[in-house]
Design an enzyme around this catalytic site. Structure first.
Site, PDB file in Angstrom:
ATOM      1  N   LYS A  46       0.861  -1.190   0.000  1.00  0.00           N
ATOM      2  CA  LYS A  46       0.000   0.000   0.000  1.00  0.00           C
ATOM      3  C   LYS A  46       0.892   1.233   0.000  1.00  0.00           C
ATOM      4  O   LYS A  46       1.839   1.325   0.783  1.00  0.00           O
ATOM      5  CB  LYS A  46      -0.885  -0.013   1.265  1.00  0.00           C
ATOM      6  CG  LYS A  46      -1.839   1.142   1.359  1.00  0.00           C
ATOM      7  CD  LYS A  46      -3.209   0.768   0.820  1.00  0.00           C
ATOM      8  CE  LYS A  46      -4.067   1.961   0.498  1.00  0.00           C
ATOM      9  NZ  LYS A  46      -3.803   2.607  -0.808  1.00  0.00           N
ATOM     10  N   LYS A  56       5.468   2.164  -3.035  1.00  0.00           N
ATOM     11  CA  LYS A  56       5.294   3.504  -3.593  1.00  0.00           C
ATOM     12  C   LYS A  56       5.520   3.401  -5.095  1.00  0.00           C
ATOM     13  O   LYS A  56       6.178   2.474  -5.567  1.00  0.00           O
ATOM     14  CB  LYS A  56       6.317   4.463  -2.982  1.00  0.00           C
ATOM     15  CG  LYS A  56       5.962   5.920  -3.127  1.00  0.00           C
ATOM     16  CD  LYS A  56       4.934   6.371  -2.101  1.00  0.00           C
ATOM     17  CE  LYS A  56       4.455   7.769  -2.368  1.00  0.00           C
ATOM     18  NZ  LYS A  56       3.588   8.269  -1.283  1.00  0.00           N
ATOM     19  N   LYS A  76       5.538   3.571   8.339  1.00  0.00           N
ATOM     20  CA  LYS A  76       4.312   4.345   8.537  1.00  0.00           C
ATOM     21  C   LYS A  76       3.099   3.419   8.581  1.00  0.00           C
ATOM     22  O   LYS A  76       2.254   3.500   9.470  1.00  0.00           O
ATOM     23  CB  LYS A  76       4.170   5.340   7.379  1.00  0.00           C
ATOM     24  CG  LYS A  76       2.957   6.220   7.479  1.00  0.00           C
ATOM     25  CD  LYS A  76       2.721   7.023   6.213  1.00  0.00           C
ATOM     26  CE  LYS A  76       3.941   7.787   5.775  1.00  0.00           C
ATOM     27  NZ  LYS A  76       3.654   8.709   4.661  1.00  0.00           N
ATOM     28  N   GLY A  85      -3.116   8.179  -4.218  1.00  0.00           N
ATOM     29  CA  GLY A  85      -2.550   9.413  -4.766  1.00  0.00           C
ATOM     30  C   GLY A  85      -1.330   9.885  -3.999  1.00  0.00           C
ATOM     31  O   GLY A  85      -0.979   9.343  -2.960  1.00  0.00           O
ATOM     32  N   ASP A  86      -0.680  10.889  -4.515  1.00  0.00           N
ATOM     33  CA  ASP A  86       0.424  11.601  -3.856  1.00  0.00           C
ATOM     34  C   ASP A  86       0.592  12.891  -4.668  1.00  0.00           C
ATOM     35  O   ASP A  86      -0.358  13.308  -5.362  1.00  0.00           O
ATOM     36  CB  ASP A  86       1.709  10.740  -3.852  1.00  0.00           C
ATOM     37  CG  ASP A  86       2.801  11.303  -2.947  1.00  0.00           C
ATOM     38  OD1 ASP A  86       2.710  11.137  -1.727  1.00  0.00           O
ATOM     39  OD2 ASP A  86       3.752  11.934  -3.459  1.00  0.00           O
ATOM     40  N   GLN A 117       7.236   4.240   3.880  1.00  0.00           N
ATOM     41  CA  GLN A 117       5.861   3.727   3.904  1.00  0.00           C
ATOM     42  C   GLN A 117       5.752   2.430   4.717  1.00  0.00           C
ATOM     43  O   GLN A 117       4.723   2.174   5.350  1.00  0.00           O
ATOM     44  CB  GLN A 117       5.383   3.507   2.469  1.00  0.00           C
ATOM     45  CG  GLN A 117       3.889   3.418   2.310  1.00  0.00           C
ATOM     46  CD  GLN A 117       3.197   4.784   2.276  1.00  0.00           C
ATOM     47  OE1 GLN A 117       3.688   5.697   1.633  1.00  0.00           O
ATOM     48  NE2 GLN A 117       2.087   4.904   2.960  1.00  0.00           N
ATOM     49  N   THR A 129      -5.164  13.183   5.414  1.00  0.00           N
ATOM     50  CA  THR A 129      -3.751  13.414   5.747  1.00  0.00           C
ATOM     51  C   THR A 129      -3.596  14.741   6.496  1.00  0.00           C
ATOM     52  O   THR A 129      -2.933  14.817   7.536  1.00  0.00           O
ATOM     53  CB  THR A 129      -2.879  13.396   4.476  1.00  0.00           C
ATOM     54  OG1 THR A 129      -3.163  12.195   3.762  1.00  0.00           O
ATOM     55  CG2 THR A 129      -1.408  13.439   4.815  1.00  0.00           C
TER      56      THR A 129
END
Ligand code: NDP
Length: 450
Positions: free
Chosen positions: A89, A125, A113, A164-165, A110, A208
């Site tokens: 993820k 990612k 996290k 998304g990012d 990630q 976020t």
């Protein structure tokens, strides 16, 4: 040579020219030392060597056509770092500065996290060195379809779930998901951040930014302070920055800055949130247009600012929220913030503070929330979207938000508790890294060598 030093040297030899990745790895390794000494199993099982090497790296060509019929080729990436805790993820970033090193730093962060959220998700990612700026909707759609034509064979609701990012918002997620659905013939939660009418979760867009503010509030409350009534600095003008500003207002704080890649706005009357949403979320305009509506606000173009500094951090405030991109807050910015009385820094972006800046904050003993803890609300809510998709349901906003609040409070509590075990209760970098590491490392040991 120390163990960590040897690992980093090997990394530089085997993965050359990936400075952001080395920076992220060094920061994690520096804080894991006491834990590796405490439990010798981690070295015996080669956990660090295995964690630092992605399980799989996919690099692919993305060929697409612009509106004039010109052909373009970009590099596409998906780095599937670690799946010990669940399906991979992590977001997709479309930005011209994307390289393998940037994607690897983000994927590595990630892992920890996602582990820290306590939810069953592995770390990954992806992205491309594609610049969406100035492209028409049709060009964005063709790019997203070309990208997904390759990516779709590597993802799935229980395999790898992108989101998304930077440069990938609801519009891009729509084109990516639509093409995935067409290619796979399946309507399943393979991407998060979807539109609300087609599988998205209420509260995901805000998660976020809101989570980052909840994290700051937790840090301040533990020091008998709060955000209420305090002036705050925010950088960025994208998804994370906008919803950080929104939640700051909701909690009675007073955000006075925002920025985009071209410059910084300082508005002593408080950032006009509705205007910001209109300019950046709806119209994709440069932030300088804010002045057309508020001529008394101050605008500093990015090129006016000295190398290694950022205008946002030169204003006086009690709390700061870097929400744009990596290494946007330098050592000299940290000194300026501290000289102006900053009490709290909560990182909305990934690795926005340089190593020097982090050292200054830790030395000063302020409340410092590292990105992998403070911005984990986004991925946590993505996982709530996966839960809703699996149950073919949609939860009310209040339910999502109360989960988000609880998850952020829990991340703060567990990170502080772990840091306290090692006699450094306010070092949340150490607390977050060790808490996340333990969960992944133990799962890797229990599942055998792979
Ligand atoms: P957006 O693309 O929505 O916004 C990014 C903002 O940062 C824009 O205002 C952009 O300016 C600015 N920016 C980007 N690159 C630079 C740069 N090199 N120099 C100066 N400004 C820059 O992205 P998000 O808000 O989603 O992401 C922001 C950060 O938060 C990233 O670090 C991301 O990894 C992190 N993050 C995001 C999550 C999410 O849920 N979206 C989850 C966890 C972390 P411009 O408008 O000019 O392009």
């Amino acid at each position: 040579m120390s163990y960590a030093h040897e690992i980093l040297k090997n990394l530089q030899r085997s993965s050359p020219a990936q400075s952001e990745f080395y920076q992220a790895a060094e920061e994690v390794l520096a804080s894991l030392g006491p834990e590796l000494e405490r439990d010798p199993r981690y070295l015996r099982h080669g956990i660090i060597e295995r964690l630092i090497e992605p399980e799989r790296q996919i690099l692919f060509r993305v060929a697409w056509m612009d509106d004039a019929g010109g052909v373009h080729v970009n590099k596409g990436y998906r780095v599937q770092f670690n799946s010990a805790l669940g399906p991979y993820k992590g977001g997709l970033r479309f930005h011209p500065a994307v390289t393998a090193g940037v994607i690897k730093f983000l994927g590595f962060e990630q892992i920890f996290k996602n582990a820290l959220t306590g939810l069953p998700i592995g770390g990954a990612k992806g992205g491309a060195d594609f610049d969406p700026k100035g492209r028409s909707d049709a060009e964005i759609m063709r790019f997203c379809q070309a990208f997904m034509t390759e990516l779709h064979r590597h993802i799935g609701a229980t395999v790898d779930v992108p989101a998304g990012d930077i440069g990938v918002g609801t519009r891009e997620i729509g084109y990516l998901y639509g093409h995935y659905r067409r290619l796979s013939g399946r309507y399943e939660g393979t991407i998060t951040g979807k539109g609300l009418d087609w599988g998205g979760s209420l509260g995901r867009k805000q998660a976020t930014g809101y989570g980052c503010v909840y994290f700051a509030e937790n840090m301040l409350n533990a020091r008998n302070e709060s955000l209420e009534g305090n002036t705050c600095l925010v950088s960025g003008a994208g998804n994370v920055a906008i919803y950080t500003i929104e939640k700051l207002y909701q909690l009675g704080a007073f955000p006075v800055t925002c920025s985009d890649s071209r410059g910084t706005i300082h508005d002593e009357h408080g950032i006009d949130l509705e205007l910001l949403k209109q300019l950046k979320e709806e119209q994709r305009q440069p932030l300088s247009r804010y002045l057309e509506y508020h001529p008394k606000a101050e605008y500093t173009p990015a090129e006016d600012y000295p190398q290694g500094g950022h205008a946002v951090w030169r204003y006086s405030a009690r709390a700061a929220f870097p929400c744009a991109t990596q290494n946007e807050l330098s050592g000299s910015d940290a000194e300026a913030l501290l000289a102006n009385g900053i009490a709290c820094v909560s990182e909305g972006a990934n690795m926005p503070s340089t190593r020097e800046a982090v050292e200054r904050f830790l030395e000063a003993g302020i409340a410092f929330g590292p990105g992998k803890a403070a911005n984990a609300g986004g991925v946590a809510t993505s996982q709530l979207e996966m839960q809703q998709n699996a149950g073919l349901t949609q939860w009310p906003l209040e339910k999502v938000d109360s989960h988000l609040r609880a998850i952020m409070a829990d991340i703060f509590r567990r990170s502080s508790r772990t840091a306290a075990e090692f006699g450094q209760p306010s070092n949340l970098i150490m607390g977050a890294n060790i808490t996340g590491f333990r969960r992944v490392a133990n799962a890797m040991i229990e599942q055998g060598l792979f």
